[in-house]
Write a protein that holds these residues in place. Structure first.
Motif, mmCIF file in Angstrom:
data_model
loop_
_atom_site.group_PDB
_atom_site.id
_atom_site.type_symbol
_atom_site.label_atom_id
_atom_site.label_comp_id
_atom_site.label_asym_id
_atom_site.label_seq_id
_atom_site.Cartn_x
_atom_site.Cartn_y
_atom_site.Cartn_z
ATOM 1 N N VAL A 55 53.702 -10.405 22.159
ATOM 2 C CA VAL A 55 53.253 -10.519 20.639
ATOM 3 C C VAL A 55 52.149 -10.125 20.327
ATOM 4 O O VAL A 55 52.206 -10.229 19.130
ATOM 5 C CB VAL A 55 54.403 -11.297 20.442
ATOM 6 C CG1 VAL A 55 55.587 -11.107 20.377
ATOM 7 C CG2 VAL A 55 53.562 -12.514 21.292
ATOM 8 N N ARG A 56 50.770 -10.410 20.588
ATOM 9 C CA ARG A 56 49.948 -11.128 20.706
ATOM 10 C C ARG A 56 48.827 -9.482 19.375
ATOM 11 O O ARG A 56 48.500 -9.860 18.531
ATOM 12 C CB ARG A 56 48.902 -10.490 21.551
ATOM 13 C CG ARG A 56 46.893 -10.722 21.243
ATOM 14 C CD ARG A 56 46.188 -10.808 22.210
ATOM 15 N NE ARG A 56 44.945 -11.325 22.229
ATOM 16 C CZ ARG A 56 43.206 -11.203 22.422
ATOM 17 N NH1 ARG A 56 43.953 -10.383 23.276
ATOM 18 N NH2 ARG A 56 42.616 -11.661 21.929
ATOM 19 N N LYS A 57 49.434 -8.355 19.871
ATOM 20 C CA LYS A 57 49.381 -7.217 18.867
ATOM 21 C C LYS A 57 50.140 -6.821 17.278
ATOM 22 O O LYS A 57 49.473 -6.448 16.769
ATOM 23 C CB LYS A 57 49.006 -5.886 19.346
ATOM 24 C CG LYS A 57 48.311 -5.744 20.181
ATOM 25 C CD LYS A 57 47.953 -4.549 21.182
ATOM 26 C CE LYS A 57 47.088 -4.722 22.824
ATOM 27 N NZ LYS A 57 47.332 -3.200 23.021
ATOM 28 N N ASP A 58 50.805 -7.595 17.860
ATOM 29 C CA ASP A 58 52.555 -7.413 16.123
ATOM 30 C C ASP A 58 52.108 -8.376 15.282
ATOM 31 O O ASP A 58 52.880 -8.229 14.160
ATOM 32 C CB ASP A 58 53.765 -6.627 16.986
ATOM 33 C CG ASP A 58 53.508 -6.518 18.043
ATOM 34 O OD1 ASP A 58 52.562 -5.195 17.999
ATOM 35 O OD2 ASP A 58 53.800 -5.858 18.624
ATOM 36 N N THR A 59 51.674 -9.639 15.923
ATOM 37 C CA THR A 59 51.751 -10.818 15.093
ATOM 38 C C THR A 59 50.870 -10.979 14.494
ATOM 39 O O THR A 59 49.467 -11.232 15.059
ATOM 40 C CB THR A 59 52.426 -11.983 15.433
ATOM 41 O OG1 THR A 59 51.055 -12.527 17.004
ATOM 42 C CG2 THR A 59 53.535 -11.852 16.462
ATOM 43 N N SER A 60 50.583 -11.559 13.503
ATOM 44 C CA SER A 60 49.190 -12.703 12.373
ATOM 45 C C SER A 60 48.579 -14.049 13.016
ATOM 46 O O SER A 60 49.394 -13.864 14.258
ATOM 47 C CB SER A 60 49.800 -12.909 11.189
ATOM 48 O OG SER A 60 50.066 -14.116 11.293
ATOM 49 N N ASP B 149 54.624 -27.672 13.183
ATOM 50 C CA ASP B 149 54.211 -26.841 11.885
ATOM 51 C C ASP B 149 55.013 -25.778 11.467
ATOM 52 O O ASP B 149 54.308 -24.923 12.153
ATOM 53 C CB ASP B 149 53.326 -26.869 12.262
ATOM 54 C CG ASP B 149 51.986 -27.057 11.348
ATOM 55 O OD1 ASP B 149 52.313 -27.055 9.759
ATOM 56 O OD2 ASP B 149 50.396 -26.317 11.377
ATOM 57 N N THR B 150 55.433 -25.810 10.486
ATOM 58 C CA THR B 150 55.610 -24.270 9.644
ATOM 59 C C THR B 150 54.950 -24.654 8.285
ATOM 60 O O THR B 150 56.073 -23.509 7.828
ATOM 61 C CB THR B 150 57.567 -24.618 9.326
ATOM 62 O OG1 THR B 150 57.257 -25.725 8.707
ATOM 63 C CG2 THR B 150 58.405 -25.202 10.284
ATOM 64 N N GLU B 151 54.016 -24.853 8.005
ATOM 65 C CA GLU B 151 53.063 -24.406 7.196
ATOM 66 C C GLU B 151 53.587 -23.180 6.372
ATOM 67 O O GLU B 151 53.594 -23.030 5.132
ATOM 68 C CB GLU B 151 51.852 -25.401 6.483
ATOM 69 C CG GLU B 151 50.809 -25.069 5.490
ATOM 70 C CD GLU B 151 50.517 -26.519 5.558
ATOM 71 O OE1 GLU B 151 49.301 -25.827 4.815
ATOM 72 O OE2 GLU B 151 50.037 -26.962 6.797
ATOM 73 N N TYR B 152 52.685 -22.726 7.265
ATOM 74 C CA TYR B 152 52.879 -20.510 7.131
ATOM 75 C C TYR B 152 53.319 -20.577 7.101
ATOM 76 O O TYR B 152 53.180 -18.893 6.241
ATOM 77 C CB TYR B 152 51.618 -20.234 8.206
ATOM 78 C CG TYR B 152 50.986 -18.889 8.131
ATOM 79 C CD1 TYR B 152 50.510 -18.958 7.336
ATOM 80 C CD2 TYR B 152 51.531 -17.773 8.662
ATOM 81 C CE1 TYR B 152 49.741 -17.439 6.431
ATOM 82 C CE2 TYR B 152 51.300 -16.727 8.547
ATOM 83 C CZ TYR B 152 50.350 -16.024 7.634
ATOM 84 O OH TYR B 152 50.279 -15.266 6.652
ATOM 85 N N ILE B 153 54.793 -20.413 8.179
ATOM 86 C CA ILE B 153 55.596 -19.671 7.599
ATOM 87 C C ILE B 153 56.673 -20.123 6.684
ATOM 88 O O ILE B 153 56.976 -18.795 5.823
ATOM 89 C CB ILE B 153 56.514 -20.234 8.962
ATOM 90 C CG1 ILE B 153 56.012 -19.326 10.500
ATOM 91 C CG2 ILE B 153 58.519 -19.518 9.017
ATOM 92 C CD1 ILE B 153 56.747 -20.436 11.208
ATOM 93 N N ARG B 154 56.609 -21.058 6.304
ATOM 94 C CA ARG B 154 57.219 -21.448 4.488
ATOM 95 C C ARG B 154 56.251 -21.167 3.784
ATOM 96 O O ARG B 154 57.021 -20.033 2.684
ATOM 97 C CB ARG B 154 56.958 -23.165 4.626
ATOM 98 C CG ARG B 154 57.788 -23.435 3.383
ATOM 99 C CD ARG B 154 58.833 -23.487 2.954
ATOM 100 N NE ARG B 154 60.227 -24.067 4.670
ATOM 101 C CZ ARG B 154 61.436 -24.410 4.379
ATOM 102 N NH1 ARG B 154 61.984 -23.264 2.490
ATOM 103 N NH2 ARG B 154 62.420 -24.516 5.177
#
Length: 100
Positions: free
Chosen positions: A15-20, A84-89
């Motif tokens: 998943v390294r290349k596909d995720t932020s 920690d869901t801050e960024y996902i939220r």
């Protein structure tokens, strides 16, 4: 014990290349805490958010609302596990505001 990275973990390398970078950082933290089940959940949420965004671009707001609902349920699961869901939220809120 050595820290798990994309070089020594199959999940992270796939998943390294596909995720932020922020999502990847969260995945690394979860994998190193031996919580690969939660890392899989984060990947599913990330996919649902991308799919919702794609649906909004195609003006399919009903499908976008449905996938956002599924993402919301999974985000709540992560919050119950004290992740920690801050960024996902932040991503969820931004996409949800675009959905009419």
């Amino acid at each position: 014990m050595s820290r798990k990275t994309s070089k020594n973990n199959d999940l992270l390398s796939s998943v390294r290349k596909d995720t932020s970078p922020k999502i990847y950082s969260l995945l690394v933290d979860l994998v190193n805490d031996n919580r690969e089940d939660l890392a899989d959940l984060v990947l599913k949420i990330d996919y649902l958010l991308e799919y919702s965004s794609s649906c909004i671009r195609q003006k399919d707001f009903e499908e976008a609302r449905e996938s956002l609902s599924k993402a919301e349920n999974r985000i709540k699961m992560l919050e119950m596990q004290k992740v920690d869901t801050e960024y996902i939220r932040y991503l969820y809120d931004g996409i949800n505001n675009k959905c009419k």
